[in-house]
Enzyme design. Structure first.
Site, short mmCIF file in Angstrom:
data_model
loop_
_atom_site.label_atom_id
_atom_site.label_comp_id
_atom_site.label_asym_id
_atom_site.label_seq_id
_atom_site.Cartn_x
_atom_site.Cartn_y
_atom_site.Cartn_z
CG ASP A 1 -2.34 1.19 1.14
OD1 ASP A 1 -2.04 1.76 0.19
OD2 ASP A 1 -3.18 0.60 1.59
C1 NOJ Z 1 -3.85 4.34 0.46
C2 NOJ Z 1 -5.14 2.86 0.39
O1 NOJ Z 1 -4.97 2.07 1.75
C3 NOJ Z 1 -5.73 2.08 -0.97
O2 NOJ Z 1 -6.76 1.44 -0.89
C4 NOJ Z 1 -4.92 2.54 -2.43
O3 NOJ Z 1 -5.34 2.28 -3.13
C5 NOJ Z 1 -3.54 3.48 -2.14
N1 NOJ Z 1 -3.49 4.14 -0.77
C6 NOJ Z 1 -3.57 3.97 -3.58
O4 NOJ Z 1 -4.45 5.24 -4.18
#
Ligand code: NOJ
Length: 760
Positions: A286
């Site tokens: 993530d």
């Molecule tokens: C953080 C989030 O937790 C995740 O779900 C997302 O895909 C990413 N950012 C990218 O934007």
């Protein structure tokens, strides 16, 4: 004879397609081995780097810099949050034409609930219990996103959550692992359509692996701790389902799992995911979740980056720990060349499967956006999806549907609003394209209805709170008028109407990432409005919008009817009007329990049996209960009314005993005894009466959404096998225990009809 022939033909076709698959895999292996043979270590590490050039919505404090020079240096494997065929073609050209080996990049985005044609937030969509509809919305999202050059999606989010304080409960499918698994499969199928090379499909990413939906105290990013048995029976099934459905990518979560952050957890990413579950795609972190292991206390950037690679993580989102430290770690013997090769191979395989080595520009067709995005047909799907996702929580004296005549007072801070209709995490949607409720109501009601609008209250009167919510644009706009003046106007409008429809609830950014709440009621400004409207004595319909279950016992007392809509998406106003005026008979059912107050959390229907259960929700000393609130929720899982009435009768179990390898049939008659045609979600729950470990009171094991004409009866049948009764034991073996089971069928998790059977 014929049967044998068919069998041989099927076996031959299967063998042939297995052979085709094998030779395609061999061809891919050969191609990638040859390519990797030419790559330097730094070029391999470059493939593991995922950047976001900014300009979109960022979900962390770090932004990628010098993206262009990094691409040209071969230091970028993929980009996300950057849109449009023209821009993406230019970026791809840099990778293909200006790097030594010309390896194309992969382009990703968060397409969570629709691309530009925004459908309800995922929690809302799950209320439809309509797998075909959900698949269709995912398919539509893939078509729109690929038209804009995006072919890798950071969806579905399959985190089971039983904690409405957690803001991201809005992004998932609720509390149940069985339903969550079915929805996960439908979404993967919708995005990928079993053909990653097709121009209208995109690679899906199942996230957030794992347990992200269970942070302590419901606070986002907080630590998680749970037993392996709970993990495997209650939180892992949707991930497993997505993997079995062929999802191409897995994203790690921010939290720790058994004390080790998910992004560095080898047990999770290698032993379980690849070893036991045989996942053969790639794993992405993530947003800076590798770097965040420094704050978890796992060491410096070099140490946590090595830890992530060694755990089985392939691509580093934004953090650049891989890019900046892996070569050093290789030289110091902290990672092996094999580990880097493996990660690089997996990223290249994804690109190969997407067809990028055949044509790196295959998704950049300038003619497609105008044709494929926000078409009238897509908006119609969004409207239908929203109308079918709404849950009728209360309808005293058949208050709804409203007649298309008379005077309606339409009141509330969300009643004539565009900014909050899309709901959280719709980064590619444009709120200004959404249909406000006032507009939708006027257009569906026609000329015989006079609708007068008054705002009545701010979503919240607190400017400090509003500032936290308005990070992605105005969501809570505090009116120049005083709260008293707005309230007075609303009450006057209400007094001159035949019926009051009040639209209240949460702004879209009151849920979602980094949007946890310790109080899950409607903000006080709006509570005052509801009280004042109720005091006029006029019939009161509440339309409640939010990204999470809310504690609304007072509103439930005061209103005659309540329609819970989640955040419905770009067609919000039209869809709400369709339901309010009876064009669509509501058929949504909750996929998450609505508590009476936040102190009951976590509360979910499948709680395990205690040794001191309390019967009938009446306080009994020395039984499991509270002094100040009942045990029961305000609305149970699976609950939702219709304008018609469904009656259940004649539950029948085909056999009293059955053995594994065999099946049992459970059937029930469902009659539509009301005055409208309608859809009902028929739900089947099972209880394991005696087992070697404590088991849930009930577990959903089947559901069917069926349409029944008024006055008609349908017989609904479910088949159960021993596999449906199996669960993970303390040794993590998955099997059913022989013995007695109870089965319950009905229109919600409090289903009263029951039967029994025995597994031999
Ligand atoms: C953080 C989030 O937790 C995740 O779900 C997302 O895909 C990413 N950012 C990218 O934007």
């Amino acid at each position: 004879m014929r049967k044998i022939f068919v069998l041989i033909a099927v076996l031959a076709i299967t063998a042939c397609s297995n052979n085709n698959q094998k030779s395609a895999d061999n061809e891919m292996d050969r191609f990638i081995s040859e390519l990797m043979g030419k790559m330097t270590i730094q070029e391999k590490i470059g493939q593991l780097n995922l950047v976001t050039p900014g300009g979109g919505i960022l979900t962390g404090s770090v932004v990628s810099t010098d993206v262009e020079s990094k691409i040209k240096a071969g230091n970028v494997g993929g980009i996300f949050g950057f849109y449009g065929p023209d821009k993406l073609r230019q970026a791809q050209k840099m990778a293909v034409e200006e790097t030594r080996l010309g390896i194309p990049m992969i382009f990703g985005a968060d397409v969570i609930h629709g691309y530009k044609t925004t459908v309800p937030i995922p929690l809302g969509l799950s209320f439809s219990w309509d797998l075909e509809l959900i698949e269709k919305t995912a398919q539509m999202a893939a078509k729109e996103a690929t038209a804009d050059g995006i072919f890798w999606n950071f969806s579905p989010m399959v985190d089971v959550s039983r904690d409405p304080r957690w803001g991201r409960i809005s992004e998932g499918s609720g509390e149940d692992p069985f339903l969550g698994s079915e929805i996960a499969k439908a979404m993967v199928k919708g995005y990928q359509q079993n053909d990653l090379k097709a121009p209208h499909t995109m690679m899906a990413t199942v996230k957030h692996f794992a347990l992200y939906g269970a942070p302590e105290a419901g606070r986002d990013y907080n630590t998680v701790d749970m037993s392996r048995m709970k993990m495997f029976n209650e939180y892992m099934p949707p991930f497993k389902a997505a993997i079995d459905a062929g999802v191409g990518c897995v994203m790690t979560s921010f939290n720790d799992v058994d004390g080790i952050p998910a992004s560095g957890n080898r047990w999770l990413l290698t032993e379980l995911l690849r070893g036991q579950w045989e996942f053969d795609g790639f794993v992405v972190s993530d947003y800076t979740s590798i770097n965040e292991m420094i704050d978890h206390g796992m060491g410096d950037l070099q140490a946590v980056s090595a830890m992530a690679l060694n755990a089985g993580l392939d691509m580093d989102m934004v953090g650049e720990g891989f890019l900046t430290t892996l070569e050093k770690s290789l030289n110091e013997g902290k990672v092996t060349e094999e580990a880097i090769n493996l990660a690089c191979r997996r990223v290249l395989e994804a690109k190969y499967k997407l067809g990028l080595f055949d044509d790196p520009y295959r998704y950049f067709d300038d003619a497609r956006p105008a044709k494929d995005i926000l078409s009238a047909e897509n908006r119609e799907i969004a409207r239908m999806a929203a109308a079918h996702s709404m849950v009728l929580l209360k309808n005293t004296n058949q208050m709804l549907p409203l007649k298309k005549s008379g005077n309606i007072a339409l009141i509330g801070p969300l009643a004539n609003d565009k900014n909050n209709m899309l709901g959280t995490w719709a980064p590619t949607g444009d709120p200004q394209l959404s249909v406000p409720i006032l507009e939708g109501m006027k257009s569906v009601a026609g000329e015989n209805v006079k609708i007068v609008y008054a705002k009545g209250a701010n979503i919240s009167d607190d400017p400090v709170f509003a500032a936290k919510i308005n990070v992605f644009g105005p969501r809570i706009e505090i009116d120049e008028r005083s709260a008293e003046a707005m309230l007075k106007e609303a009450v006057n409008v209400a007094k001159s109407a035949d019926v009051v429809v009040a639209v209240v609830g949460e702004a879209s950014e009151m849920s979602g990432e980094s949007a946890s709440r310790s109080d899950i009621t409607i903000p006080e400004s709006q509570k005052k409005l509801v009280r004042a409207l109720a005091a006029t004595g006029k019939p009161l319909v509440l339309v409640i919008m939010s990204g999470r279950p809310l504690a609304i016992p007072e509103e439930n007392e005061l209103a005659d009817a309540i329609l819970f809509t989640g955040h419905p998406g770009v067609e919000a106003g039209n869809a709400i009007a369709d339901v309010v005026f009876g064009e669509t008979n509501p058929s949504g059912k909750l996929t998450v329990t609505f508590p009476r107050n936040v102190g009951q959390v976590p509360i979910y229907y499948a709680m395990r049996k205690t040794g001191r259960p309390q019967a009938d929700d009446v306080f009994t000393k020395f039984r499991s209960n509270y002094l100040d609130v009942e045990n029961s929720p305000l609305f149970p899982f699976g609950f939702g009314l219709s304008y018609t009435n469904f009656e259940y009768a004649n539950l029948a179990v085909s056999k009293q005993t059955f053995s594994s390898g065999d099946e049992i049939e459970v059937s029930v008659d469902v009659s539509n005894t009301g005055n409208f045609d309608g859809e009902e979600v028929v739900q089947l729950y099972v209880r394991d009466v005696v087992a070697s470990v404590t088991r849930p009171l009930k577990e959903l094991k089947g559901f069917k959404k069926i349409f029944i004409k008024k006055g008609e009866t349908e017989t609904v049948t479910f088949n159960l096998s021993a596999n449906d009764l199996a669960f993970y034991h303390q040794d993590l073996q998955f099997y059913a225990e022989p013995g007695e089971f109870m089965v319950f069928v009905g229109g919600n998790s409090d289903a009263p009809l029951s039967g029994k059977f025995e597994l031999k």
